[in-house]
Design a protein around this motif. Structure first.
Motif, PDB file in Angstrom:
ATOM      1  N   PRO A  62      38.358  32.556  44.489  1.00  0.00           N
ATOM      2  CA  PRO A  62      39.724  32.823  44.474  1.00  0.00           C
ATOM      3  C   PRO A  62      40.029  33.977  45.556  1.00  0.00           C
ATOM      4  N   SER A  63      41.223  34.006  46.192  1.00  0.00           N
ATOM      5  CA  SER A  63      41.802  35.292  47.088  1.00  0.00           C
ATOM      6  C   SER A  63      43.044  35.397  46.492  1.00  0.00           C
ATOM      7  N   ILE A  64      42.916  36.023  45.405  1.00  0.00           N
ATOM      8  CA  ILE A  64      44.450  36.318  44.485  1.00  0.00           C
ATOM      9  C   ILE A  64      44.235  37.752  44.204  1.00  0.00           C
ATOM     10  N   PRO A  65      45.489  38.669  44.519  1.00  0.00           N
ATOM     11  CA  PRO A  65      45.533  39.768  44.244  1.00  0.00           C
ATOM     12  C   PRO A  65      45.666  40.006  42.570  1.00  0.00           C
ATOM     13  N   PRO A  66      45.016  40.675  41.810  1.00  0.00           N
ATOM     14  CA  PRO A  66      45.225  41.008  40.285  1.00  0.00           C
ATOM     15  C   PRO A  66      46.738  41.460  40.409  1.00  0.00           C
ATOM     16  N   ARG A  67      47.160  41.161  39.214  1.00  0.00           N
ATOM     17  CA  ARG A  67      48.638  41.615  39.123  1.00  0.00           C
ATOM     18  C   ARG A  67      48.715  43.142  38.991  1.00  0.00           C
ATOM     19  N   ASP A  68      49.770  43.696  39.248  1.00  0.00           N
ATOM     20  CA  ASP A  68      49.836  45.283  38.968  1.00  0.00           C
ATOM     21  C   ASP A  68      49.560  45.454  37.209  1.00  0.00           C
ATOM     22  N   GLY A  69      48.678  46.457  36.981  1.00  0.00           N
ATOM     23  CA  GLY A  69      48.302  46.836  35.755  1.00  0.00           C
ATOM     24  C   GLY A  69      47.350  45.829  35.259  1.00  0.00           C
ATOM     25  N   ALA A  70      46.748  45.072  35.877  1.00  0.00           N
ATOM     26  CA  ALA A  70      45.665  43.991  35.685  1.00  0.00           C
ATOM     27  C   ALA A  70      44.804  44.650  34.600  1.00  0.00           C
ATOM     28  N   LYS A  71      44.318  44.083  33.318  1.00  0.00           N
ATOM     29  CA  LYS A  71      43.025  44.803  32.834  1.00  0.00           C
ATOM     30  C   LYS A  71      41.950  43.533  32.904  1.00  0.00           C
ATOM     31  N   PRO A  72      40.577  44.093  33.113  1.00  0.00           N
ATOM     32  CA  PRO A  72      39.349  43.093  32.979  1.00  0.00           C
ATOM     33  C   PRO A  72      39.581  42.013  31.965  1.00  0.00           C
ATOM     34  N   TRP A  73      38.883  40.989  32.248  1.00  0.00           N
ATOM     35  CA  TRP A  73      38.775  39.786  31.517  1.00  0.00           C
ATOM     36  C   TRP A  73      37.512  39.957  30.947  1.00  0.00           C
ATOM     37  N   SER A  74      37.153  39.130  29.883  1.00  0.00           N
ATOM     38  CA  SER A  74      35.844  39.065  29.349  1.00  0.00           C
ATOM     39  C   SER A  74      34.963  38.316  30.309  1.00  0.00           C
ATOM     40  N   GLU A  75      33.698  38.465  30.444  1.00  0.00           N
ATOM     41  CA  GLU A  75      32.729  38.051  31.629  1.00  0.00           C
ATOM     42  C   GLU A  75      32.614  36.464  31.054  1.00  0.00           C
ATOM     43  N   SER A  76      32.877  35.957  30.225  1.00  0.00           N
ATOM     44  CA  SER A  76      32.865  34.473  29.814  1.00  0.00           C
ATOM     45  C   SER A  76      34.040  33.624  30.210  1.00  0.00           C
ATOM     46  N   THR A  77      34.935  34.300  30.716  1.00  0.00           N
ATOM     47  CA  THR A  77      36.265  33.681  31.124  1.00  0.00           C
ATOM     48  C   THR A  77      35.859  33.306  32.704  1.00  0.00           C
ATOM     49  N   PRO A  78      36.192  32.012  32.990  1.00  0.00           N
ATOM     50  CA  PRO A  78      36.236  31.452  34.270  1.00  0.00           C
ATOM     51  C   PRO A  78      36.849  32.465  35.436  1.00  0.00           C
ATOM     52  N   GLY A  79      36.086  32.947  36.557  1.00  0.00           N
ATOM     53  CA  GLY A  79      36.547  33.667  37.541  1.00  0.00           C
ATOM     54  C   GLY A  79      36.706  35.259  37.017  1.00  0.00           C
ATOM     55  N   ALA A  80      36.316  35.505  36.089  1.00  0.00           N
ATOM     56  CA  ALA A  80      36.516  36.961  35.546  1.00  0.00           C
ATOM     57  C   ALA A  80      35.723  37.771  36.544  1.00  0.00           C
ATOM     58  N   ALA A  81      34.258  37.535  36.968  1.00  0.00           N
ATOM     59  CA  ALA A  81      33.659  38.234  37.659  1.00  0.00           C
ATOM     60  C   ALA A  81      34.261  38.780  39.051  1.00  0.00           C
ATOM     61  N   TRP A  82      34.624  37.693  39.491  1.00  0.00           N
ATOM     62  CA  TRP A  82      35.476  38.121  40.920  1.00  0.00           C
ATOM     63  C   TRP A  82      36.743  38.870  40.438  1.00  0.00           C
ATOM     64  N   ARG A  83      37.449  38.578  39.553  1.00  0.00           N
ATOM     65  CA  ARG A  83      38.761  39.585  39.234  1.00  0.00           C
ATOM     66  C   ARG A  83      38.629  40.658  39.108  1.00  0.00           C
TER      67      ARG A  83
END
Length: 159
Positions: A62-83
């Motif tokens: 993905p080449s998507i900016p995280p939203r302002d104030g974004a919080k990390p996702w659980s590592e088991s969530t697809p795409g979480a590592a990149w985000r």
């Protein structure tokens, strides 16, 4: 859009109350599953778990900016590592530096293409029926693809 060729690969007409991220799966369905996709880019509207899951399912980055104030996702969530990595980089430097380092600005190629598509024959559709409007959008995309194919310079790097 294929950033390497300038061609529209998928197009979808939606009603104004449908968000961009809600139709990512439908757009990706228009591209054959055996066609490799390197990067899928978009604005913050695509920063959602369903979108990242669709991108991961296609094996793309993905080449998507995280939203302002974004919080990390659980590592088991697809795409979480990149985000989560993008969130860390933005927190350590800035959103501007993340955009430059991540290649996010290539998205401007797609924005320019959308501008061309919208101005090809005016900012409004001629057809009044939904089905006819969808056909009109597909025809405009085909015309623009043909124009790009004819006008795009063929560049070859010389050592």
């Amino acid at each position: 859009m294929d950033a390497n060729t300038g061609q529209i690969r998928a197009a979808l007409m939606t009603h104004q109350d449908v968000g961009d991220g809600e139709v990512l799966a439908d757009l990706l369905d228009q591209i054959p599953a055996d066609t490799p996709i390197d990067t899928i880019g978009g604005d913050g509207a695509y920063d959602s778990k369903p979108c990242h899951a669709e991108i991961a399912a296609r094996g793309a980055k993905p080449s998507i900016p995280p939203r302002d104030g974004a919080k990390p996702w659980s590592e088991s969530t697809p795409g979480a590592a990149w985000r989560n990595e993008a969130i860390d980089v933005i927190e350590k430097s800035s959103r501007r530096e993340w955009k430059a380092a991540s290649g996010y600005h290539r998205r401007s190629l797609a924005e320019t293409l959308m501008y061309r598509l919208k101005t090809l024959t005016g900012h409004s559709l001629w057809a009044r029926e939904i089905g006819s409007q969808a056909a009109e959008v597909a025809i405009r995309a085909g015309v623009l693809n043909r124009m790009v194919a004819l006008a795009r310079p063929q560049s070859v790097r010389i050592a």
